[in-house]
Write a protein that holds these residues in place. Structure first.
Motif, mmCIF file in Angstrom:
data_model
loop_
_atom_site.group_PDB
_atom_site.id
_atom_site.type_symbol
_atom_site.label_atom_id
_atom_site.label_comp_id
_atom_site.label_asym_id
_atom_site.label_seq_id
_atom_site.Cartn_x
_atom_site.Cartn_y
_atom_site.Cartn_z
ATOM 1 N N VAL A 28 21.505 -43.385 -17.415
ATOM 2 C CA VAL A 28 20.214 -43.053 -16.828
ATOM 3 C C VAL A 28 20.357 -42.935 -15.316
ATOM 4 N N TYR A 29 19.258 -42.686 -14.666
ATOM 5 C CA TYR A 29 19.267 -42.309 -13.252
ATOM 6 C C TYR A 29 19.267 -43.486 -12.288
ATOM 7 N N TYR A 30 19.208 -44.716 -12.777
ATOM 8 C CA TYR A 30 19.171 -45.858 -11.870
ATOM 9 C C TYR A 30 20.430 -45.895 -11.015
ATOM 10 N N GLY A 31 20.228 -45.982 -9.706
ATOM 11 C CA GLY A 31 21.350 -45.984 -8.787
ATOM 12 C C GLY A 31 21.902 -44.605 -8.479
ATOM 13 N N GLN A 32 21.332 -43.564 -9.079
ATOM 14 C CA GLN A 32 21.794 -42.192 -8.865
ATOM 15 C C GLN A 32 20.802 -41.447 -7.964
ATOM 16 N N SER A 33 21.333 -40.565 -7.131
ATOM 17 C CA SER A 33 20.468 -39.740 -6.302
ATOM 18 C C SER A 33 19.802 -38.668 -7.166
ATOM 19 N N VAL A 34 18.652 -38.168 -6.715
ATOM 20 C CA VAL A 34 17.996 -37.082 -7.437
ATOM 21 C C VAL A 34 18.898 -35.852 -7.393
ATOM 22 N N ASP A 35 18.758 -34.987 -8.380
ATOM 23 C CA ASP A 35 19.606 -33.794 -8.472
ATOM 24 C C ASP A 35 19.074 -32.637 -7.641
ATOM 25 N N LYS A 36 17.780 -32.655 -7.368
ATOM 26 C CA LYS A 36 17.160 -31.555 -6.632
ATOM 27 C C LYS A 36 16.742 -32.071 -5.263
ATOM 28 N N ILE A 37 17.466 -31.684 -4.203
ATOM 29 C CA ILE A 37 17.129 -32.175 -2.869
ATOM 30 C C ILE A 37 16.162 -31.240 -2.141
ATOM 31 N N THR A 38 15.959 -30.046 -2.652
ATOM 32 C CA THR A 38 14.925 -29.155 -2.131
ATOM 33 C C THR A 38 13.992 -28.783 -3.271
ATOM 34 N N GLU A 39 12.737 -28.578 -2.951
ATOM 35 C CA GLU A 39 11.779 -28.191 -3.982
ATOM 36 C C GLU A 39 10.652 -27.378 -3.361
ATOM 37 N N TYR A 40 9.852 -26.799 -4.226
ATOM 38 C CA TYR A 40 8.686 -26.035 -3.781
ATOM 39 C C TYR A 40 7.547 -26.296 -4.762
ATOM 40 N N GLY A 41 6.333 -26.006 -4.307
ATOM 41 C CA GLY A 41 5.198 -26.268 -5.169
ATOM 42 C C GLY A 41 3.933 -25.617 -4.638
ATOM 43 N N ILE A 42 2.818 -25.979 -5.251
ATOM 44 C CA ILE A 42 1.510 -25.452 -4.867
ATOM 45 C C ILE A 42 0.636 -26.598 -4.374
ATOM 46 N N CYS A 43 -0.350 -26.257 -3.558
ATOM 47 C CA CYS A 43 -1.245 -27.284 -3.038
ATOM 48 C C CYS A 43 -2.646 -26.720 -2.878
ATOM 49 N N ALA A 44 -3.619 -27.603 -3.001
ATOM 50 C CA ALA A 44 -5.025 -27.226 -2.850
ATOM 51 C C ALA A 44 -5.792 -28.436 -2.339
ATOM 52 N N GLY A 45 -6.719 -28.192 -1.422
ATOM 53 C CA GLY A 45 -7.441 -29.326 -0.855
ATOM 54 C C GLY A 45 -8.853 -28.988 -0.423
ATOM 55 N N LEU A 46 -9.642 -30.041 -0.264
ATOM 56 C CA LEU A 46 -11.002 -29.945 0.244
ATOM 57 C C LEU A 46 -11.109 -30.816 1.485
ATOM 58 N N GLY A 47 -11.910 -30.370 2.434
ATOM 59 C CA GLY A 47 -12.032 -31.156 3.654
ATOM 60 C C GLY A 47 -13.344 -30.927 4.368
ATOM 61 N N ILE A 48 -13.512 -31.696 5.415
ATOM 62 C CA ILE A 48 -14.676 -31.556 6.282
ATOM 63 C C ILE A 48 -14.195 -31.745 7.716
ATOM 64 N N SER A 49 -14.756 -30.967 8.651
ATOM 65 C CA SER A 49 -14.327 -31.077 10.044
ATOM 66 C C SER A 49 -15.541 -31.139 10.954
ATOM 67 N N TRP A 50 -15.339 -31.817 12.086
ATOM 68 C CA TRP A 50 -16.367 -31.933 13.109
ATOM 69 C C TRP A 50 -15.826 -31.329 14.397
ATOM 70 N N HIS A 51 -16.646 -30.526 15.062
ATOM 71 C CA HIS A 51 -16.195 -29.753 16.215
ATOM 72 C C HIS A 51 -16.820 -30.278 17.500
ATOM 73 N N THR A 52 -15.991 -30.330 18.554
ATOM 74 C CA THR A 52 -16.488 -30.451 19.916
ATOM 75 C C THR A 52 -16.110 -29.161 20.631
ATOM 76 N N ARG A 53 -16.233 -29.136 21.928
ATOM 77 C CA ARG A 53 -15.990 -27.884 22.644
ATOM 78 C C ARG A 53 -14.562 -27.373 22.460
#
Length: 231
Positions: A163-188
């Motif tokens: 098993v993987y205990y003590g072993q490094s992950v096999d994939k050191i680079t990855e890609y994916g998707i992201c989505a988010g919701l937010g709110i912002s407050w503005h000054t000048r």
């Protein structure tokens, strides 16, 4: 006739100038910080629980037109997972990644406050891993292969499979998707932005050819506060 022509040209010029000045493009630079609520989704008999890590980074925001912009980031993300194992045993892995998200931002203004929707993709690269291992001798979470498909195990006994205990992950680079919701407050010349974002990797952490795990994808929810300056 010349007078009328002059009036028409002046009117067209004024309308065009007004339209162009109606919205000024804006650019902002800033920093972000917050927490990640993360885990790795395994298909095999590995029971994981939600863990908490950190996130921080630099943010560039460019508003090209009213209601629409882009947001680029350079982040340090801590993700990973913890496994549900009978006490007093435990296993936790934390992995630190450099992450670069590229997102389209939809902005819904309401006075000095705006509501945000982010949709985008990200790429990341592993820079550090750390494991906390407290397990029984010869412990193997994959010893029960009944829930694994027959085409994958091919009738082989995987009880003693490494098993993987003590072993490094096999994939050191990855890609994916992201989505988010937010709110912002503005000054000048500044923006304070609060966001909740979901990130889903499209890459396996471990190579299915090495382990009896044919899906192991990172997923995490980040809650961040962003401070931006500019105009």
């Amino acid at each position: 006739m010349k007078i009328y022509l002059t009036v028409i040209i002046a009117s067209i010029y004024n309308i065009t100038a007004h339209t162009q000045n109606e919205f000024k493009k804006e650019s902002y630079w800033g920093i972000k910080s917050g927490i990640n609520i993360h885990q790795v989704a395994f298909d095999a008999n590995i029971n994981t629980k939600i863990d908490i890590g950190y996130t921080s980074g630099f943010v560039f925001k460019y508003i090209e037109e009213k209601g629409h912009g882009i947001q680029l980031e350079l982040n340090l993300q801590q993700v990973g997972w913890s496994e549900k194992i009978s006490q007093p045993y435990s296993y936790t892995r934390h992995s630190s990644y450099i992450q670069v998200p590229i997102m389209t931002q939809f902005i819904f203004d309401e006075g000095n406050k705006s509501y945000l929707l982010h949709l985008g993709i990200y790429g990341s690269a592993l820079i550090k891993e750390k494991e906390k291992i407290n397990l029984p001798i010869d412990y193997n979470p994959l010893k029960d292969s009944r829930d694994l498909p027959s085409w994958f195990t091919n009738g082989k006994d995987i009880v003693n499979k490494n098993v993987y205990y003590g072993q490094s992950v096999d994939k050191i680079t990855e890609y994916g998707i992201c989505a988010g919701l937010g709110i912002s407050w503005h000054t000048r010349n500044a923006i304070l932005q609060l966001e909740i974002r979901y990130n889903q990797s499209l890459c396996n952490v471990f190579d299915p050819k090495k382990y009896a795990i044919y899906s192991s994808k990172s997923q995490f929810m980040e809650i961040t506060l962003v401070y931006l300056i500019g105009k």
